[in-house]
Enzyme design. Structure first.
Site, PDB file in Angstrom:
ATOM      1  N   GLY A   1       7.354  -1.249   1.702  1.00  0.00           N
ATOM      2  CA  GLY A   1       8.079  -2.009   2.822  1.00  0.00           C
ATOM      3  C   GLY A   1       7.230  -2.993   3.563  1.00  0.00           C
ATOM      4  O   GLY A   1       7.846  -3.980   4.207  1.00  0.00           O
ATOM      5  N   ASP A   2       5.837  -2.932   3.668  1.00  0.00           N
ATOM      6  CA  ASP A   2       5.165  -3.828   4.545  1.00  0.00           C
ATOM      7  C   ASP A   2       3.813  -3.863   3.675  1.00  0.00           C
ATOM      8  O   ASP A   2       2.552  -3.594   3.989  1.00  0.00           O
ATOM      9  CB  ASP A   2       4.723  -3.062   6.013  1.00  0.00           C
ATOM     10  CG  ASP A   2       4.142  -4.107   6.755  1.00  0.00           C
ATOM     11  OD1 ASP A   2       3.790  -5.424   6.326  1.00  0.00           O
ATOM     12  OD2 ASP A   2       3.683  -3.721   7.902  1.00  0.00           O
ATOM     13  N   LEU A   3       3.839  -3.975   2.390  1.00  0.00           N
ATOM     14  CA  LEU A   3       2.604  -3.893   1.377  1.00  0.00           C
ATOM     15  C   LEU A   3       1.800  -5.059   1.491  1.00  0.00           C
ATOM     16  O   LEU A   3       1.561  -5.784   0.482  1.00  0.00           O
ATOM     17  CB  LEU A   3       3.196  -3.600   0.143  1.00  0.00           C
ATOM     18  CG  LEU A   3       2.152  -2.969  -1.035  1.00  0.00           C
ATOM     19  CD1 LEU A   3       1.488  -1.905  -0.307  1.00  0.00           C
ATOM     20  CD2 LEU A   3       2.626  -2.923  -2.299  1.00  0.00           C
TER      21      LEU A   3
END
Length: 275
Positions: free
Chosen positions: A171-173
């Site tokens: 999700g926040d890669l």
């Protein structure tokens, strides 16, 4: 055992519990490893300390294959929070995180419109970050998402047809959330949820990643991506670009001329060009 303590006095209630649940959920997929959670409380998270090494092409390719396995582990719905957490999540820097709404949408388009782009566009801060022209373009993307344009196969070439099940996303890669260790790449600082596998890959490309071509090659070995995925990268990057513009663009001139605001405008228009 060496440890790393992540803390913030006055963190939003549940901030660290949500992150801990996300790390455990990702680790349970048996794909890309996530840093081990040792302790969690309202004001801190205690983690296993990771030893960093330089990435290699071989490690990047292995990471791509492992990430595909993580995604394939799935989620209950688009927007579903990680197991062990109930409610909205968080996205953004530790000092100023924004809420990340949970959802249970049956299609990715509805989820992306209602739980990602729409809530950001409705923030008062967005009026200062984006010009009326950019806000209108984002609104048009939202309308197309809600119409099912990227879900229901109304297009002649089929490239936009999408019936994939929800993937288990970090999700926040971005690159800073991938730690290269002697045992390979390890995930940290997630905003984990059920979403579209192309979103994680688009995040990884946004600020650059070591040996990204090898990461993608490894991913394709484990789970081939749908045709046209490269063209859809700006659509998936629209959310993090909006968030960065809201959080980090300078307020002068309403923020309209900030670098992230301009990238947001280009991404929205690229998304609207998909046919």
């Amino acid at each position: 055992m060496a440890t790393f303590r992540k803390d913030r006095s006055g963190a939003p209630r549940g901030f660290f519990a949500c992150e801990a649940a996300g790390l455990r959920w990702l680790a349970s997929a048996g794909g890309a490893p996530a840093v081990t959670v040792l302790e969690v409380d309202e004001d801190h998270l205690l983690l296993d300390r990771l030893d960093q090494v330089a990435p290699t092409p071989e490690a990047a390719e292995a990471f791509g294959r492992a990430l595909a396995v993580t995604h394939d582990a799935g989620a209950d719905a688009f927007g579903a929070p990680p197991a062990g957490w109930d409610g909205d999540g968080f996205f953004g820097p530790l000092e100023d995180p924004l809420p990340m709404p949970a959802a249970a949408e049956p299609t990715w388009g509805a989820f992306y419109a209602r739980a990602r782009l729409g809530p950001l566009l409705d923030l008062p801060r967005a009026r200062h970050a984006f010009s009326p022209r950019t806000r209108a373009a984002i609104g048009d993307v939202i309308d197309r998402l809600l119409a099912g344009d990227f879900d229901d196969g109304d297009f002649d070439d089929g490239d936009l047809d999408d019936d994939e099940a929800p993937a288990r996303l970090h999700g926040d890669l971005w690159n800073g959330n991938v730690m290269w260790t002697p045992d390979g790449a390890t995930l940290i600082d997630p905003a984990a949820h059920g979403g579209h596998r192309e979103t994680d890959l688009a995040f990884l490309a946004l600020f650059g990643s070591p040996f990204l071509d090898r990461v993608l090659a490894g991913y394709q070995q484990a789970h081939p991506l749908r045709p046209g995925w490269q063209d859809r990268v700006p659509l998936h990057q629209l959310y993090p670009l909006m968030l960065h513009a809201i959080l980090f663009d300078p307020p002068e001139h309403g923020g309209y001329h900030g670098g992230y605001a301009q990238q947001t405008d280009r991404a929205a228009r690229a998304a609207l060009s998909l046919r």
